[in-house]
Design a protein around this motif. Sequence first.
Motif, mmCIF file in Angstrom:
data_model
loop_
_atom_site.group_PDB
_atom_site.id
_atom_site.type_symbol
_atom_site.label_atom_id
_atom_site.label_comp_id
_atom_site.label_asym_id
_atom_site.label_seq_id
_atom_site.Cartn_x
_atom_site.Cartn_y
_atom_site.Cartn_z
ATOM 1 N N LYS A 7 0.855 -1.202 0.000
ATOM 2 C CA LYS A 7 0.000 0.000 0.000
ATOM 3 C C LYS A 7 0.884 1.243 0.000
ATOM 4 O O LYS A 7 1.831 1.338 0.794
ATOM 5 C CB LYS A 7 -0.920 -0.009 1.221
ATOM 6 C CG LYS A 7 -1.782 1.223 1.358
ATOM 7 C CD LYS A 7 -1.304 2.132 2.460
ATOM 8 C CE LYS A 7 -1.989 3.485 2.468
ATOM 9 N NZ LYS A 7 -1.570 4.318 3.596
ATOM 10 N N GLY A 151 -7.757 7.670 6.465
ATOM 11 C CA GLY A 151 -6.665 6.707 6.647
ATOM 12 C C GLY A 151 -7.057 5.294 6.249
ATOM 13 O O GLY A 151 -6.308 4.337 6.478
ATOM 14 N N ASP A 154 -5.193 1.896 4.464
ATOM 15 C CA ASP A 154 -4.455 0.873 5.223
ATOM 16 C C ASP A 154 -5.344 -0.361 5.408
ATOM 17 O O ASP A 154 -4.907 -1.502 5.269
ATOM 18 C CB ASP A 154 -4.070 1.382 6.629
ATOM 19 C CG ASP A 154 -3.134 2.582 6.598
ATOM 20 O OD1 ASP A 154 -2.471 2.783 5.570
ATOM 21 O OD2 ASP A 154 -3.085 3.313 7.617
ATOM 22 N N LYS A 209 -1.311 8.185 13.773
ATOM 23 C CA LYS A 209 -2.032 7.887 12.532
ATOM 24 C C LYS A 209 -1.196 7.116 11.515
ATOM 25 O O LYS A 209 -1.615 6.952 10.374
ATOM 26 C CB LYS A 209 -2.585 9.169 11.924
ATOM 27 C CG LYS A 209 -1.509 10.122 11.475
ATOM 28 C CD LYS A 209 -2.094 11.219 10.611
ATOM 29 C CE LYS A 209 -0.964 12.058 10.071
ATOM 30 N NZ LYS A 209 -1.343 12.961 9.026
HETATM 31 MG MG MG Z 1 -2.420 7.027 6.470
#
Ligand code: MG
Length: 408
Positions: A7, A151, A154, A209
């Motif tokens: 990723k 986010g 992920d 984060k």
């Molecule tokens: Mg991130």
Amino acid sequence: MSLLVQKYGGTSVGTVEKIQAVADKVAAVKRSGDDIVVVVSAMSGETNRLVALANEMQENPEPREMDVLLSTGEQVTIALLCMALKARGCDARSYTGTQVKILTDESHTKARIQSIDEHNIKTDLNSGCVVVVAGFQGADQHGSITTLGRGGSDTTAVALAAALKADECQIYTDVDGVYTTDPRVEPNACRLDKITFEEMLEMASLGSKVLQIRAVEFAGKYNVPLRVLHSFQEGPGTLITLDEESNTMEQPIVSGIAFNRDEAKVTVRGIPDTPGVASKILAPIGEANIEVDVIVQNTAADNTTDLTFTVNRGDMEKAESVLIEATKELGVQEIVTDDSIVKVSIVGVGMRSHAGVAATMFKTLADENINIQMITTSEIKISVIVEDRYLELAVRSLHEAFGLDKKD
Ligand code: MG
Ligand code: ADP
Ligand code: ASP
């Protein structure tokens, strides 16, 4: 031959040149014989730009429309990366979340993945293609586009790695691993070779984060080997591991320091101290879909009580107006809000077997003249709420006090 899920986050695909550099890397992995599924985020700043556009159109845009909008950011990067790969002679195929069939629940803007249809991806991999999947998105049972929360790419990567039984899920970002604290706040922070899932879960939930919390939950649940690495620098990165025992010998008491700036405090003063008042105050907050974090209740001599709790900063005003309505009948003295607070936490499985950790934390903050407003603890973490101007000082002094500073 291995199957890898890689990723690349927003800053790693933030410019045309960076997308080309990612393509060089991915093509090299493919040439070395491994199968590879790549998950990409939107170009850095794009998701924020889309949120700002939405807010210019309407005060509270409908979550369903937000998801249609926000999912476009990742759609751009999957197509561009595939083009760059093909320009390098590497066959590649892009998929949006809907095209893969990443099925989620219907909670727009914070959807949870329920299942992944891996059939098409496997067919493409078998025919020698690199598969490029848009992070952060899926579709619900009605076919509506959903997104997985900020986010969330992920989580897409870890979920795909679990569904495809990949050998490793590699999260490439702009730091070369998980550090003892955010290296942008404490330059003396150290990269960890390994961190347990349990500690990483706490760090993520307390504001670090570097990994989205749901990605860590997923990896722990499905036993996905997960590693955080730098997109453009060689190095081993940080392995998130189940293996707590193997490093207990030199297990530090505190493994890391997390902080969260997205906090605000609401205090309801002078509530008649009778059974049920906490519920009368917090139930309407829950009904308004506002998440409550730290809660403290103090009783005064005059049979009244004060209740203070923290919420996400963006929910503070909503919480205040919900409470003004809900406490009309209760006869409270006042409702006070404060959005100049932050939460600083120490995390470590080693805390289980050591006394006196809290005392060290409180003394360190006292020595710096930092006033603690609220405290909350669990087996492997202690969090304090302090004024936001002390954030850096608190993180750095705790980092030093618990022996985490880089030793050169
Ligand atoms: Mg991130
Ligand atoms: P991406 O866009 O690649 O997903 P993020 O910005 O979401 O990247 O996450 C990486 C950032 O996380 C780093 O730049 C760093 O500032 C921050 N961070 C916070 N806590 C930590 C930590 N303990 N270790 C490493 N990075 C951290
Ligand atoms: N683009 C989304 C965000 O900025 C998802 C991600 O980057 O993981 O939150």
